[in-house]
Scaffold this active site. Structure first.
Site, PDB file in Angstrom:
ATOM      1  N   TYR A 108      -9.114  27.385  46.491  1.00 49.74           N
ATOM      2  CA  TYR A 108      -9.708  28.337  47.613  1.00 49.74           C
ATOM      3  C   TYR A 108      -8.654  28.809  48.733  1.00 49.74           C
ATOM      4  O   TYR A 108      -7.829  27.962  49.127  1.00 49.74           O
ATOM      5  CB  TYR A 108     -10.725  27.396  48.331  1.00 49.74           C
ATOM      6  CG  TYR A 108     -12.030  27.552  47.672  1.00 49.74           C
ATOM      7  CD1 TYR A 108     -12.337  27.950  46.692  1.00 49.74           C
ATOM      8  CD2 TYR A 108     -12.971  26.503  48.225  1.00 49.74           C
ATOM      9  CE1 TYR A 108     -13.594  27.679  46.040  1.00 49.74           C
ATOM     10  CE2 TYR A 108     -14.226  26.044  47.480  1.00 49.74           C
ATOM     11  CZ  TYR A 108     -14.566  26.824  46.737  1.00 49.74           C
ATOM     12  OH  TYR A 108     -15.689  26.300  45.820  1.00 49.74           O
ATOM     13  N   LYS A 160     -11.731  27.300  39.486  1.00 56.31           N
ATOM     14  CA  LYS A 160     -12.917  27.827  40.151  1.00 56.31           C
ATOM     15  C   LYS A 160     -12.463  28.518  41.105  1.00 56.31           C
ATOM     16  O   LYS A 160     -11.881  28.270  42.067  1.00 56.31           O
ATOM     17  CB  LYS A 160     -13.933  26.640  40.503  1.00 56.31           C
ATOM     18  CG  LYS A 160     -15.102  27.412  41.303  1.00 56.31           C
ATOM     19  CD  LYS A 160     -15.893  26.283  42.306  1.00 56.31           C
ATOM     20  CE  LYS A 160     -16.995  26.797  43.155  1.00 56.31           C
ATOM     21  NZ  LYS A 160     -17.487  25.823  44.118  1.00 56.31           N
TER      22      LYS A 160
END
Lengths: 303, 303, 303, 303, 303
Positions: free
Chosen positions: A168, A202
């Site tokens: 992220y 992810k």
């Protein structure tokens, strides 16, 4: 659109332990055929109980566990406390991904960093098939983050445990260069996960905006289509398998289009939480069946 | 121009393990004869995927690995994630230098510090012949940096693993004293690497500018020629072997002149990334052959 | 009002060691029947001797120990120093909960974090039936706190020692979002304790105020009754047993209403310090008998 | 005679570190082409100085080191004391195999067991490319031997260090079943090395004798030719590379025939000590050149 | 004959990790339905290459691996060396049981004891679903054996790794009391495995003989039918799942009758090596299909 291939398990340097565990997730549970359909339930920590208001049944982790089992997910992803209190009833039936760091959403994100909440050895002990780690790429605290990730990665190597990195972009410097949803930031984050040893990464689906103009060249003037932008991210991830994040709940059509776009681009699967468990159970199961139908189109035999 | 000698392996206090591994790099791979031609591929972490736009094939680390093998480099230098996912196909054919700390280019450099991304034991396990560590000389964070480097150095000593230090002046204080490319800063960085235990030090080629006037005396009024300036840096590095960094891509002539100047000054070799893999493969191989030809002129028997 | 059930010991994934020790507290001491009545005496550390002025006898820990024994509490909760100096006379008669982190009230709470004062192994050595750990949810220091708690939790798992988490919202970011007594903050804290592995979570009873308007939606407009608010907190704690904290001394009626409200909501018990030992001994014992009477109404057989 | 293939390095489950180190021995030093020509000098420990009487120059380990360098051996194999005192002059030029257990020949062999003399970490520190371990298959002490070997094997795995097992049948039970040179015993020993994790196994060439009648059926009546017998041993070793031992000094013709027979059977190389360094230097170098000539016939490209 | 139930996974105190791993073996591979069909290949260590003469193809472990995959076995069971050299091609497709102690058949069995050949951590690293340990019940060395098993058991508990105990009566004292195949000895061994922490126990099928008269009363005069004798053994194993061993190769009819008898008695499955891989591949696969057909009759849903 042309489909891009996923990295084959027998070419990407996996130890036997990592390969056996990924095989379990990719071929023996969930839609199979080398794909991943993962149900995360770490939002109670990351966002707080606020995420459960829209579907109060989801406040009880038993709800997500039953959804994972009855919807035939590849795995459920959660923190140690939920694993210890709820997993014993589902051990064997629902594969486990133990998330091992996290934070609350209470302090601001400008120096984002997630402390450890568990260990790779906890994951081994619980029979998990992977660990999840959140790295905040670009945060002023990234030096501590990299060092902490490095230790987790070494432990994962030692135990043959696949490492899934939640990559992220975050922090005040990211905000100044196009923001956390920009292609610049997400593309960079995908590469960082590859460089630091992620077996699976992810990522969020990049969102074009006028803030892209603040990204470094050539990102500032790239103007890729959403499909092309995501494909770029997958290529930057190299031999790390890619999971696309669901993010906030969106409409059915948007959701399914994002899934197809991701899989066409070479993603290995999706990790959708709120978009599934914020729905009532029957609706969630219906959507899950639609996802299974899509995934079947992308099935491939083991390599 | 007079050539300055390189430090001989048998005079610089190397343990048998360090000496065997450096011998492998200096005499058994690459141009040999005691020289080093290293291909680094850590820019995906340090700069992001942006560095690969000019030659999209280079986004796939397989590209650099094949270039290192087919161009007969002394070694490839990269982080743990790339090593684990790509090295297995080249183990034995392409020697490995494991870079074990790094950062992204997203936050500003005024407090530059690179967290660990791997360990010396990772390097041992992967059969690497050296580890690479970046120290930001002059950064406000240099106390943590020195302590971290000290631990890496101790581990490298314990395992007989050569330590290559990327010695980079950085941070707000450096900026005020002539900047990161000034002779003052690079000369200081070379000496710091020697002082802290580097077996090999990677430095940038100093660039004279009007900002040199901000450097402490006598650097502020030194006005050395480029050749003399680099020779001074090599002398400051003492018994640490010197690698000169390629930096951003420049023209062929400039590149080759920099190589000759460095080798004449007593450098042991070069570590060129973007200047090679940002070129199309055939052009990169052609340039590599030219570099080999130059290095042959500097070959010496083992000491 | 409808009563909500407490989590049954045989359904919540407890190891045999944790179950045996909790059984000891829940069924063999105190009011029994699956409830907890705990006397904490960590205020001397957290607040200082100031808390003992109103009842000078309470300055001597012997006072609380005798109260715990004569009032038949489920356990006493305190730090290692008191345990080592006073517990030997009561070992066996008064079960022990060893509090293993803490801080003073002298510095401000904006970066609240409690360092370790003992270990799980200390608790084992002393024959304690649980350890207590304070986590400051939402504090800027929560990354260190989570990592420290994670290690304590792993040790507690290893030794089969129940982990009671004092889950307190604190810090400058909490203050901006409704404050430490808001439903938003307490509800979040209860969930965090569950996520991070608490077997029992100690929470404060939420207090509605106009600052709730600063909480994130929908908390900012929720306006629940006290009973409903607390019930929400208990549900967020999931399979972690809930203890309600006494806080500052209040009137008898208020106190008993809070107890009934908590037990109706599914709490397992109470942990009241100042509200008991700030009273003279006879009054404290009388109140304790009233609490026993209430608890008898909530008694259930072992599961 | 038909030649049997050697196990290819890319098919036998080697970690990158083991593969890089074996590549160094098999392709970068010695005769190369995937073969091994190793000079052992552990006889001073195993037999005592008695072995050096026939060529007094060989008492000085410098003699064997110079022979290994000037005869271009793949590696020298010896214990920690010799490595520490003599290897520093040859580090890089002569690859090192550190023998890490051994015994003297003074006590009888009926309970044969070799204690540790070094560690895998010593081998890493010295820059060795493999460790050597002697296991006495069939000895009454084999339980301790297996446990010790298991720890060495685990360390070798951890560090990516190839493990060469000297697989010797020994002890009173072996003596009763055909003896240590019988096909039964050597065939069994080769398989044991494979089962216990050898990357390379050193075996003696079986010698048929009337004592074979004491071996278990069908070995007692097998009567294989020497070539067939050795081929059987190589097959029992499976994916472990096979080194044939030289044993006592024999005539040139016998020696070279044994080498060809072994290589035809699929052995990877030879480990000849006394048969080389018990000769005067010039004669030893001449024989080494003959061995190189034979090995060139068996050269294969890397796999 | 009445069928006796097998212990249900949710009633026998399994940790989540053990339960998940056993579920993988009992329900996701092999015949499933809560049964086990395991192919062991540790005979090369225990008996030597002699066991492969009858079917030379079986000397290559690849043979057994392909048989395990193509015959859909629940798992293959073997030692670390075979796992490291052969498992990587089958990781994920063929579950692994790592045998972690063993011995050769060369010394006599009167003091039988098997030293360690691997560790529970090796099993974790390789992605195994269980470890196998041989305990020689009644051997004069059983004190060391119990201590070694105790450490293995503790490691297995720590990592959530199921422990399969090969419970073999052996040694000079056993020989005097009816021998290793007597009901007395096997019944005792099954109970010992339960007492020492086996999750699964592998036993031989008892064989009545006149030597039973040497067993302690009442075994000396018990004269149970084979079915009754085995059922007694299963009952002695309590909540440890029972595997019946195949032993030496016997005729088809005998084999299948033994299987039915075992499963009727409450065994969870069989572990047949020589009876399968000593057959030519097609015959082995045919027999495996017959075994699958039988196992389907005993299938039960997960508990």
């Amino acid at each position: 659109m042309a489909r891009f291939p996923r990295p084959p398990l027998n070419r990407i340097g996996l130890s036997p332990g990592k390969r056996a565990r990924l095989h379990h997730l990719l071929y023996e549970h969930g839609p199979g055929g080398g794909t991943l359909l993962i149900l995360p339930i770490d939002q109670g920590l990351e966002h707080g109980p606020v995420d459960f208001f829209v579907n109060p049944a989801a406040l009880d982790p038993q709800y997500q566990y039953e959804l994972a089992r009855d919807g035939n997910f590849s795995a459920i992803a959660l923190h140690i406390g939920l694993a210890e209190k709820y997993h014993h009833e589902f051990a064997g039936e629902v594969p486990l991904i133990l998330k091992i760091n996290g934070k609350t959403g209470i302090p601001p994100d400008n120096q984002a960093f997630s402390g450890l909440t568990g260990t790779v050895e906890d994951a081994v002990r619980l029979g998990a098939d992977a660990v999840g780690y959140t790295v905040y790429v670009g945060s002023p605290a990234q030096d501590r983050d990299f060092a902490q990730l490095s230790q987790v990665r070494a432990e994962a190597d030692r135990f043959g445990m696949p490492l899934i990195v939640w990559a992220y972009p975050r922090g005040e410097a990211v905000a100044k260069k196009g923001g956390r949803d920009s292609l610049y930031a997400i593309d960079y984050a995908a590469r960082v996960a590859l460089e630091l040893g992620a077996d699976v990464v992810k990522v969020n689906y990049p969102v074009a905006s006028e803030k892209d103009a603040d990204s470094p060249a050539p990102y500032s003037t790239l103007h890729l289509s959403p499909d092309d932008a995501f494909r770029k991210v997958v290529q930057s991830a190299g031999r790390a398998l890619v999971l696309v994040s669901g993010g906030e709940k969106v409409g059915d059509e948007d959701l399914l289009r994002k899934v197809r776009s991701s899989m066409d681009a070479g993603a290995t699967g999706i990790i959708f939480g709120r978009n599934l468990w914020q729905r009532p159970r029957e609706e969630a199961l219906r959507m899950t069946r639609e996802l299974h139908a899509i995934f079947r189109e992308y099935a491939q035999p083991p390599s």
